[in-house]
Design a protein around this motif. Structure first.
Motif, PDB file in Angstrom:
ATOM      1  N   ARG A 191     -22.262  62.298 -19.535  1.00  0.00           N
ATOM      2  CA  ARG A 191     -24.027  61.988 -19.943  1.00  0.00           C
ATOM      3  C   ARG A 191     -24.364  60.707 -20.183  1.00  0.00           C
ATOM      4  N   LEU A 192     -23.487  59.598 -20.947  1.00  0.00           N
ATOM      5  CA  LEU A 192     -23.732  58.174 -21.118  1.00  0.00           C
ATOM      6  C   LEU A 192     -23.555  57.923 -20.280  1.00  0.00           C
ATOM      7  N   LEU A 193     -22.807  57.850 -19.633  1.00  0.00           N
ATOM      8  CA  LEU A 193     -22.613  57.465 -18.038  1.00  0.00           C
ATOM      9  C   LEU A 193     -22.981  57.146 -17.319  1.00  0.00           C
ATOM     10  N   GLY A 194     -24.328  58.362 -17.208  1.00  0.00           N
ATOM     11  CA  GLY A 194     -24.858  58.761 -16.210  1.00  0.00           C
ATOM     12  C   GLY A 194     -24.085  59.990 -14.633  1.00  0.00           C
ATOM     13  N   LEU A 195     -23.133  60.026 -15.084  1.00  0.00           N
ATOM     14  CA  LEU A 195     -22.217  61.085 -14.365  1.00  0.00           C
ATOM     15  C   LEU A 195     -22.837  62.785 -14.538  1.00  0.00           C
ATOM     16  N   GLU A 196     -23.345  62.687 -13.324  1.00  0.00           N
ATOM     17  CA  GLU A 196     -23.579  64.877 -13.772  1.00  0.00           C
ATOM     18  C   GLU A 196     -22.500  65.424 -13.203  1.00  0.00           C
ATOM     19  N   LEU A 197     -21.743  66.264 -13.861  1.00  0.00           N
ATOM     20  CA  LEU A 197     -20.955  67.315 -14.157  1.00  0.00           C
ATOM     21  C   LEU A 197     -21.607  68.349 -13.975  1.00  0.00           C
ATOM     22  N   THR A 198     -21.262  69.786 -13.545  1.00  0.00           N
ATOM     23  CA  THR A 198     -21.416  70.805 -13.670  1.00  0.00           C
ATOM     24  C   THR A 198     -19.760  70.960 -14.534  1.00  0.00           C
ATOM     25  N   LYS A 199     -20.796  72.416 -15.001  1.00  0.00           N
ATOM     26  CA  LYS A 199     -19.856  73.162 -16.226  1.00  0.00           C
ATOM     27  C   LYS A 199     -18.673  73.373 -15.635  1.00  0.00           C
ATOM     28  N   GLU A 200     -18.065  73.397 -14.742  1.00  0.00           N
ATOM     29  CA  GLU A 200     -17.217  74.223 -13.519  1.00  0.00           C
ATOM     30  C   GLU A 200     -15.882  72.578 -13.507  1.00  0.00           C
ATOM     31  N   GLU A 201     -17.490  71.567 -13.090  1.00  0.00           N
ATOM     32  CA  GLU A 201     -16.082  70.092 -13.290  1.00  0.00           C
ATOM     33  C   GLU A 201     -15.944  70.201 -14.317  1.00  0.00           C
ATOM     34  N   ASP A 261      -8.551  77.587 -21.339  1.00  0.00           N
ATOM     35  CA  ASP A 261      -9.037  77.290 -22.792  1.00  0.00           C
ATOM     36  C   ASP A 261     -10.593  76.752 -22.296  1.00  0.00           C
ATOM     37  N   PRO A 262      -9.706  75.403 -21.628  1.00  0.00           N
ATOM     38  CA  PRO A 262     -11.241  73.920 -21.155  1.00  0.00           C
ATOM     39  C   PRO A 262     -12.311  75.327 -20.738  1.00  0.00           C
ATOM     40  N   THR A 263     -11.661  75.867 -19.734  1.00  0.00           N
ATOM     41  CA  THR A 263     -12.814  77.028 -19.075  1.00  0.00           C
ATOM     42  C   THR A 263     -13.326  77.519 -19.569  1.00  0.00           C
ATOM     43  N   LEU A 299     -20.393  74.215 -23.217  1.00  0.00           N
ATOM     44  CA  LEU A 299     -20.659  73.135 -23.111  1.00  0.00           C
ATOM     45  C   LEU A 299     -22.746  73.192 -24.184  1.00  0.00           C
ATOM     46  N   ARG A 300     -22.774  72.393 -24.376  1.00  0.00           N
ATOM     47  CA  ARG A 300     -24.085  72.360 -24.300  1.00  0.00           C
ATOM     48  C   ARG A 300     -24.673  70.423 -24.825  1.00  0.00           C
ATOM     49  N   ILE A 301     -25.791  70.303 -24.283  1.00  0.00           N
ATOM     50  CA  ILE A 301     -26.116  68.895 -24.585  1.00  0.00           C
ATOM     51  C   ILE A 301     -26.839  69.562 -25.470  1.00  0.00           C
ATOM     52  N   GLU A 302     -26.229  68.417 -26.857  1.00  0.00           N
ATOM     53  CA  GLU A 302     -27.400  68.362 -27.495  1.00  0.00           C
ATOM     54  C   GLU A 302     -28.893  67.906 -28.092  1.00  0.00           C
TER      55      GLU A 302
END
Ligand SMILES: Nc1ncnc2c1ncn2[C@@H]1O[C@H](COP(=O)(O)OP(=O)(O)OP(=O)(O)O)[C@@H](O)[C@H]1O
Ligand SMILES: C[C@@](O)(CCO)CC(=O)[O-]
Ligand SMILES: [Mg+2]
Length: 333
Positions: A130-140, A160-162, A326-329
């Motif tokens: 998010r800091l680098l401006g990359l829009e990743l889906t949760k799957e990515e 585990d990461p999934t 994953l949550r962006i707080e």
């Protein structure tokens, strides 16, 4: 700019270790989280502040006037390798190398089978991308978390990461997952207080598999079958009582098979038997084993089982499934 992301711990209900061999497994995110702040810095370096992790290899010597610290840099670097690899992968993905400071606080015990490595990787990937401006889906994010675990551990199923990225209750097989319906699971997690390294435990099972494939393969196949059966029971139209009884039996079989693979310890098995004697319908290791945690399914008996775990020398935790991965707080511009 500063970004705060968080990701949850998990428990594996069925199928740890056999999932590394392509069998299915069932896991759920739980309500303990790792928090990661990411921000740019001016010196161009990657800086990691891990606030609550023990760094091995520190020697302190002192005279009357002065204190000297010596660190085993190899060991310190190894402890932070999940975070380092996660940051590198995001920077590669973004095609940018910048000075970034990452600061971590975590509620998840380390090496306890609750997916602390996956949560720290997923939260780091979430914050830095998010800091680098990359829009990743949760799957990515989950896929990059899996790559991180592969780079550090040498082997990882990716479950585990999934679960940490997606959240909720998942049936996972070879990189794909199905969301299972939310059912209220009356569970108690018991922590032995000791830890095990997933990298080493996965390698231990691999050695047995290579030395005695004709014995280990049927154990892994049975584990795969019991996970399929557990999925059927979860999805079936049975009443709760029957569902829990069947799931409990499958948990007990799964524990026995994990013990046969050599990943249980006396403390884990003590907590498992104490829980069953206190009325749990099933109890088993959760995660890689070698220490860490077990969990028990104990409808109507959660407090009795928690007490039994305490008397047997463990630390009981009554947890809930976390719907959120994953949550962006926070994002501070
Ligand atoms: N708060 C944290 N800060 C930095 N690194 C962490 C943190 N929590 C975990 N880690 C990393 O994860 C490693 C532990 O991962 P490991 O896979 O062995 O156990 P786990 O993930 O807790 O359990 P399991 O994989 O069985 O679910 C630590 O040695 C460290 O490298
Ligand atoms: C032991 C293991 O099956 C689960 C660790 O939580 C490893 C993996 O699936 O990557
Ligand atoms: Mg791990």
């Amino acid at each position: 700019m500063r970004v705060l992301a968080s990701a949850p711990a998990k428990i594996i209900l069925f199928g740890e270790h056999s999932v590394v061999y392509g069998k299915p497994a069932i896991a759920a995110a739980i309500d303990l989280r790792t928090y990661v702040w990411a921000e740019f810095n001016k010196n161009g370096r990657i800086r990691i502040e891990a606030k609550d992790i023990r760094v091995p290899g520190l020697t302190v010597s002192f005279s009357d006037k002065e204190i000297y610290f010596e660190t085993d840099y190899g060991k310190a670097a190894e402890v932070l390798s999940y975070v380092r690899e996660a940051i590198n992968l995001v920077m590669e993905e973004a095609g940018q190398k910048k000075g970034v400071t990452v600061s971590i606080t975590s509620q998840i015990p380390v090496g306890a089978g609750l997916g602390s490595s996956a949560a720290v990787a997923v939260a780091t990937i979430g914050a830095v991308s998010r800091l680098l401006g990359l829009e990743l889906t949760k799957e990515e994010v989950a896929k990059l978390g899996h790559k991180t675990e592969l780079l550090v551990q040498g082997a990882s199923s990716g479950i585990d990461p999934t679960v940490s990225a997606i959240g909720g209750f998942l049936y996972y097989e070879k990189g794909t997952f199905e969301e299972l319906p939310a059912i209220e699971l009356p569970i108690v997690v018991g922590y032995t207080g000791s830890s095990g390294s997933t990298k080493e435990l996965v390698a231990k099972v691999r050695r047995s598999f290579e030395e005695m494939p004709e014995i280990i393969t049927p154990i892994l196949n049975s584990m795969g079958k019991l996970v399929e059966k557990a999925r059927e029971v979860i999805l079936a139209d049975y009443d709760k009582e029957l569902k829990f009884q069947l799931l409990g039996r499958l948990m007990n079989i799964n524990h026995g098979l994990l013990d046969a693979l050599g990943v249980s310890t006396k403390s884990l098995s003590d907590l498992v038997y104490a829980s069953r004697e206190a009325g749990a319908l099933g109890a088993k290791i959760t995660g890689a084993g070698g220490g860490g945690c077990m969990y028990a399914l104990a409808p109507g008996k959660q407090s009795e089982v928690a007490t039994a775990i305490k008397i047997a020398g463990g630390m009981p935790m009554i947890t809930k499934i976390s719907r959120e991965g994953l949550r962006i707080e926070e994002v501070e511009e």
